[in-house]
Structures are given as structure tokens and as C-alpha cells.
Design a protein around this motif. Structure first.
Motif, PDB file in Angstrom:
ATOM      1  N   ARG A  16       0.844  -1.213   0.000  1.00 36.90           N
ATOM      2  CA  ARG A  16       0.000   0.000   0.000  1.00 36.90           C
ATOM      3  C   ARG A  16       0.877   1.259   0.000  1.00 36.90           C
ATOM      4  O   ARG A  16       0.635   2.201  -0.756  1.00 36.90           O
ATOM      5  CB  ARG A  16      -0.906  -0.026   1.243  1.00 36.90           C
ATOM      6  N   VAL A  19       2.568   1.579  -3.431  1.00 38.76           N
ATOM      7  CA  VAL A  19       1.618   1.938  -4.494  1.00 38.76           C
ATOM      8  C   VAL A  19       1.192   3.403  -4.369  1.00 38.76           C
ATOM      9  O   VAL A  19       0.968   4.083  -5.372  1.00 38.76           O
ATOM     10  CB  VAL A  19       0.394   0.980  -4.469  1.00 38.76           C
ATOM     11  N   ALA A  20       1.131   3.898  -3.129  1.00 35.00           N
ATOM     12  CA  ALA A  20       0.730   5.292  -2.909  1.00 35.00           C
ATOM     13  C   ALA A  20       1.645   6.248  -3.666  1.00 35.00           C
ATOM     14  O   ALA A  20       1.217   7.319  -4.108  1.00 35.00           O
ATOM     15  CB  ALA A  20       0.746   5.607  -1.411  1.00 35.00           C
ATOM     16  N   GLU A  27      -6.313   7.047  -8.210  1.00 35.63           N
ATOM     17  CA  GLU A  27      -6.652   6.517  -6.883  1.00 35.63           C
ATOM     18  C   GLU A  27      -7.562   5.282  -7.012  1.00 35.63           C
ATOM     19  O   GLU A  27      -7.443   4.324  -6.261  1.00 35.63           O
ATOM     20  CB  GLU A  27      -7.339   7.587  -6.028  1.00 35.63           C
ATOM     21  N   GLU A  29      -7.531   3.120  -9.428  1.00 32.90           N
ATOM     22  CA  GLU A  29      -6.694   1.983  -9.829  1.00 32.90           C
ATOM     23  C   GLU A  29      -5.899   1.456  -8.637  1.00 32.90           C
ATOM     24  O   GLU A  29      -5.765   0.246  -8.447  1.00 32.90           O
ATOM     25  CB  GLU A  29      -5.753   2.400 -10.972  1.00 32.90           C
ATOM     26  N   LYS A  30      -5.386   2.379  -7.826  1.00 35.13           N
ATOM     27  CA  LYS A  30      -4.608   1.957  -6.649  1.00 35.13           C
ATOM     28  C   LYS A  30      -5.463   1.114  -5.705  1.00 35.13           C
ATOM     29  O   LYS A  30      -5.049   0.049  -5.253  1.00 35.13           O
ATOM     30  CB  LYS A  30      -4.050   3.181  -5.907  1.00 35.13           C
ATOM     31  N   SER A  31      -6.685   1.591  -5.431  1.00 35.33           N
ATOM     32  CA  SER A  31      -7.513   0.833  -4.467  1.00 35.33           C
ATOM     33  C   SER A  31      -7.987  -0.487  -5.072  1.00 35.33           C
ATOM     34  O   SER A  31      -8.066  -1.500  -4.382  1.00 35.33           O
ATOM     35  CB  SER A  31      -8.680   1.676  -3.949  1.00 35.33           C
ATOM     36  N   ILE A  34      -4.977  -2.883  -4.780  1.00 35.70           N
ATOM     37  CA  ILE A  34      -4.746  -3.338  -3.392  1.00 35.70           C
ATOM     38  C   ILE A  34      -5.819  -4.353  -2.987  1.00 35.70           C
ATOM     39  O   ILE A  34      -5.539  -5.378  -2.366  1.00 35.70           O
ATOM     40  CB  ILE A  34      -4.732  -2.125  -2.411  1.00 35.70           C
ATOM     41  N   TYR A 169      -2.365  -1.882 -13.791  1.00 39.21           N
ATOM     42  CA  TYR A 169      -1.877  -2.318 -12.476  1.00 39.21           C
ATOM     43  C   TYR A 169      -0.376  -2.637 -12.562  1.00 39.21           C
ATOM     44  O   TYR A 169       0.102  -3.099 -13.600  1.00 39.21           O
ATOM     45  CB  TYR A 169      -2.615  -3.584 -12.026  1.00 39.21           C
ATOM     46  N   TRP A 191       4.021  -2.833 -15.971  1.00 36.67           N
ATOM     47  CA  TRP A 191       2.567  -2.752 -15.786  1.00 36.67           C
ATOM     48  C   TRP A 191       1.828  -3.825 -16.568  1.00 36.67           C
ATOM     49  O   TRP A 191       2.375  -4.416 -17.485  1.00 36.67           O
ATOM     50  CB  TRP A 191       2.064  -1.388 -16.253  1.00 36.67           C
TER      51      TRP A 191
END
Length: 473
Positions: A16, A19-20, A27, A29-31, A34, A169, A191
Motif C-alpha cells: 500500500r 503503491v501510494a 486513486e 486503480e490503486k484501491s 490493493i 496495475y 505494468w
């Protein structure tokens, strides 16, 4: 046990934090990423209890021929079609066929690409009924830039074309479960696009879902851009609207070529996709038999847009995770993917429709290109139509050697595509070249020995022959 849990929690916490710091992705895509990794690490992979699998009834997998005919009235048909949008999965590159850029721009027939044919089909539908069915293309970061350039050529077309990207991702380094781009590999290799199961959140995150709902659209027809058989079907659309089915998967009878394809089952009262990866080892042969599992998923899907919105907002689409191990510059990496067909069990009143084989005509290799460029098919208003002169409902089985694998080589080796209406099977290996106006019938095998060049002359008719030298012709 506590240490195992701790390491899993640590892995996610470290991931996390890493990735931040990745500013190339949103955001959302990040969540999403995760969440996918957390599910994977928690080992929530659902084990199928083999004894609970039931064969779906005709209510669950509806035979196509039992569907009611659509309305004959033009105005009623227009009303029906105005509830529809078409989405083509356009994230794949044509690399396996030796092409650069999106696979959808490979020329299929008469100089037209997959994308040209899709646009012509929807244009002729809109013109015939006076409706406005929009086309959406879900690209990946691999195909996005090229597709935007290509779509410009349709700017004068009467059809509304939307493009959006599926998620991007980071690949995960297996050794320490950290994102590859954080290790200095910031290029495209760091990616991956997470499979077509990502179509639902990406449709929502791109804003396209709300746009379609605001236009009064109710259903979206999703299909692979390389499946020439995946055309709008009024009978299916009419059935879904009348029966309020939130999801429909088109399945078709299995042949021996499709034994690895996913199939629909009834499981604990719901319809579900069963993929070969979920099958316990001791049942794999049973899964592959065409006696028990007679149908497979064509990946032609019809989905209710409001249902997609409801399920994505509730974060309810927990499709089975497909781990895809890769290697980048000698580093072992993992990419976690999902498939759109696996979402079927989350939708209410979901069904399959057992469609004719003609709705499944994918072009995955040059052997498929040979089929669709031959006299086995003709082109009518952008639709690839099968030749009625072919008595056998199955297509010929075609195996071309590595010399034919790339589209450029394939096209060079055929002066013109042979007639194959009466062909059962063709096997070609070695340095073989075909002249013009050749006719192939029955079972034909052509093999050039090592270091030899074998040329089939113009106008040759080969019927049930094995050819190893020019003397055999």
C-alpha cells in the motif's frame, strides 16, 4: 499461525505504501489493485465441491431456437435497439500474429480490419432501424494511443464511438511482493492490464456507464473485438428485456478444439462459470469430456447497466482471481487477473443462451485468418456470412507450421487463398508456398522436408492427398 497472518498484513501494508507513490495511476486503480492483491493473499480462492455441480436446465441455459422472435415492427425494433450499447474488448495486441499495435486493426477481409467491420455493422443497424446504438472500445494502455489515431478515420461516421482505458496495475515481484515499477522498471514492462473482468469497474470509473444510463441505455453487449461472429442479436436482446435478466452469457456446443473452454454449471442454486483452473486434478479429464460438459463460454456477454452500477458501487464483484506468472528481464513477476464471464454468479436472474456456432468465430491465429478469408465466407454489410454450399456444420481443422505464424509471412505464402468449402482438414509444415486458384478437398497434408522448398502450382486440385514433394502433386 500468527506470524503468517502478520506477514500477510505486512505485505499489504508495504505494498500500500509503495503503491501510494506511483503517480502514473489513479486513486481508483490503486484501491482496485490493493483490493485484488488482498483477496489473493487471503487465499479466498473458492474450492468447487465437485459433488455439488449440477448440469443447468433449459431455464438456466436457454436453447437459442426456443427464444421468441423479436418484434417485426420497425418502430418496436428501433425502441429495442435504442436500449443497447455495444462494447468491444480492444486491449489486445496482435503480437502473437507478428503485428504491432492493436489486434483489431489486422486486415480480415477485402482490406477491412476487425474494427472497420464492427463499425460498418453498427452503422448498417442504425441506418436500417433509425436507432442510435453507440460503440465503446475498452483499450489497454498498450492499445490506447494507436486506437485513438485509428478511430479518427471514422469521424464522419454516423455512429457515436467512445473509447476508455481499462485499469493499469503494477506487476508484482514474486520475491518480495513489491510493485515492479518501484524497482526502477518504470517502462511499460512494469505494468499490465488486469484481464477483461476489469470491464465493469473501468466502465464506471471512466464515467461512460453514467453517460450510457443518461441516454436511456439499459443493456451492454460485450464481446472480444476479434470474434467476427459476435454481432448484435435482436432475439437475445428482446428476451433479456422481457424477462429482466441482468446478465446473459452466450455459450455454444463444445467440440474437441474447445475442451479447455470455461463452461456454465448450476452450483448451490446459482448459475456459475467453471474454468479449467478451478477443476481438481482428478476431475480434469471429466471436465474436458464433451459428454458431461457440452457447452463453453464464447465471451459474448449481455449485461444490464443498472446492475453493473449497483454491484460495482457495492464492491460486490469478487470474481475468481487468475494468477498469471511472467518473467521480465529475468525477474519473476506475478499479474493477477479476472475474467468478465466469472461475474455471472453475482447478477440476479442470470442466464446462458446456447447459441449457434456461427456466433463464435474468433481469429486467434493465421489458421483462423485462412478460414475467414476463404470462400467459406462472404462479406455482407460488414457481416461475415458462412457459405451455404458447405454441408458440414463444423469448419475444417487447419494446422499451419511456424513459417505461417506471422500475418506477413502467411500472406506472402499464399498467392491467393485456396478454395476450402469441401475441406475437412489441412496440415502444412515446412517451407511451403501456395499458387493461385488452388482447391483443397477432404484431408490434405503438405510437408516440405528440411532444407526443401515445396511449391503448390496455380490451379492445383488436392483431394485427400499427402504431399511430400512436387512429384506427389
Amino acid at each position: 499461525m500468527a506470524t503468517a497472518v502478520a506477514t500477510e498484513t505486512d505485505k499489504i501494508a508495504n505494498l500500500r505504501a509503495a503503491v501510494a507513490g506511483l503517480d502514473q495511476i489513479s486513486e481508483n486503480e490503486k484501491s482496485g489493485f490493493i483490493s485484488l492483491v488482498s483477496r489473493y493473499l487471503s487465499g479466498e480462492a473458492q474450492q468447487i465441491e465437485w459433488s455439488k455441480i449440477k448440469t443447468p436446465t433449459d431455464e438456466v441455459v436457454v436453447p437459442y431456437e426456443t427464444l421468441a422472435p423479436p418484434p417485426e415492427d420497425v418502430e418496436a425494433t428501433k425502441k429495442l435497439l435504442n436500449k443497447l450499447a455495444v462494447l468491444k474488448l480492444n486491449g489486445g495486441l496482435g503480437t502473437t500474429m507478428g503485428c504491432t499495435g492493436p489486434k483489431s486493426v489486422i486486415e480480415v477481409r477485402n482490406g477491412f480490419t476487425f474494427l472497420d467491420l464492427i463499425v460498418i455493422q453498427i452503422e448498417s443497424l442504425n441506418k436500417k432501424y433509425g436507432c442510435s446504438v453507440p460503440l465503446l472500445l475498452m483499450n489497454s494502455f498498450n492499445t490506447h494511443d494507436d486506437t485513438l489515431k485509428i478511430v479518427e478515420k471514422y469521424s464522419n461516421s454516423s455512429i457515436e464511438i467512445h473509447t476508455f482505458n481499462q485499469s493499469q496495475y503494477p506487476r508484482i515481484v514474486v520475491e518480495d511482493f513489491m510493485p515492479l515499477p518501484c524497482k526502477g522498471n518504470a517502462g511499460k514492462d512494469g505494468w499490465y492490464p488486469p484481464g477483461h473482468g476489469d470491464v465493469f469497474p473501468s466502465l464506471m470509473n471512466s464515467g461512460k456507464l453514467d453517460t450510457l444510463l443518461s441516454q436511456g441505455k439499459e443493456y451492454i453487449f460485450v464481446a472480444n473485438s476479434d470474434n467476427l461472429g459476435a454481432i448484435v442479436d435482436l432475439k437475445i436482446l428482446n428476451h433479456l428485456i422481457n424477462n429482466q435478466n441482468e446478465y446473459c452469457m452466450e455459450v455454444t456446443p463444445k467440440t474437441l478444439a474447445d475442451v479447455k473452454g470455461g463452461t456454465l454449471i448450476s452450483y448451490e442454486g446459482r448459475v456459475q462459470l467453471l474454468e479449467i483452473a478451478q477443476v481438481p486434478d482428478e476431475h480434469v479429464n471429466e471436465f474436458k469430456s464433451i459428454e458431461k460438459f457440452k457447452i463453453f463460454n464464447t465471451n459474448n456477454l449481455w449485461v444490464n447497466l443498472k446492475a453493473i452500477k449497483r454491484l460495482v458501487e457495492a464492491d460486490a464483484l469478487k470474481m475468481e482471481i487468475i494468477p498469471n506468472p511472467k518473467e521480465v528481464d529475468g525477474v519473476k513477476v506475478l499479474q493477477l487477473e479476472t475474467a468478465a464471464g466469472a461475474a455471472i454468479r453475482f447478477f440476479d436472474n442470470a442466464i446462458g443462451v446456447n447459441v449457434p456456432r456461427s456466433r463464435f468465430l474468433p481469429v486467434k491465429a493465421t489458421s483462423d485468418l485462412l478460414l475467414v478469408q476463404s470462400d467459406l465466407y462472404t462479406l455482407v454489410d460488414g457481416f461475415v456470412v458462412r457459405n451455404k454450399a458447405r454441408a458440414n456444420p463444423a469448419n475444417p481443422s487447419i494446422e499451419l507450421g511456424p513459417e505461417f505464424k506471422k500475418v506477413g509471412n502467411f500472406l506472402n505464402r499464399f498467392k491467393s487463398i485456396p478454395s476450402i468449402v469441401d475441406l475437412d482438414s489441412l496440415k502444412v509444415s515446412g517451407d511451403v508456398w501456395f499458387g493461385a486458384g488452388i482447391v483443397l478437398k477432404g484431408n490434405v497434408t503438405v510437408t516440405a522436408g528440411p532444407g526443401e522448398k515445396l511449391e503448390i502450382p496455380d490451379g492445383a486440385v488436392l483431394e485427400n492427398k499427402t504431399i511430400k514433394s512436387s512429384a506427389d502433386i
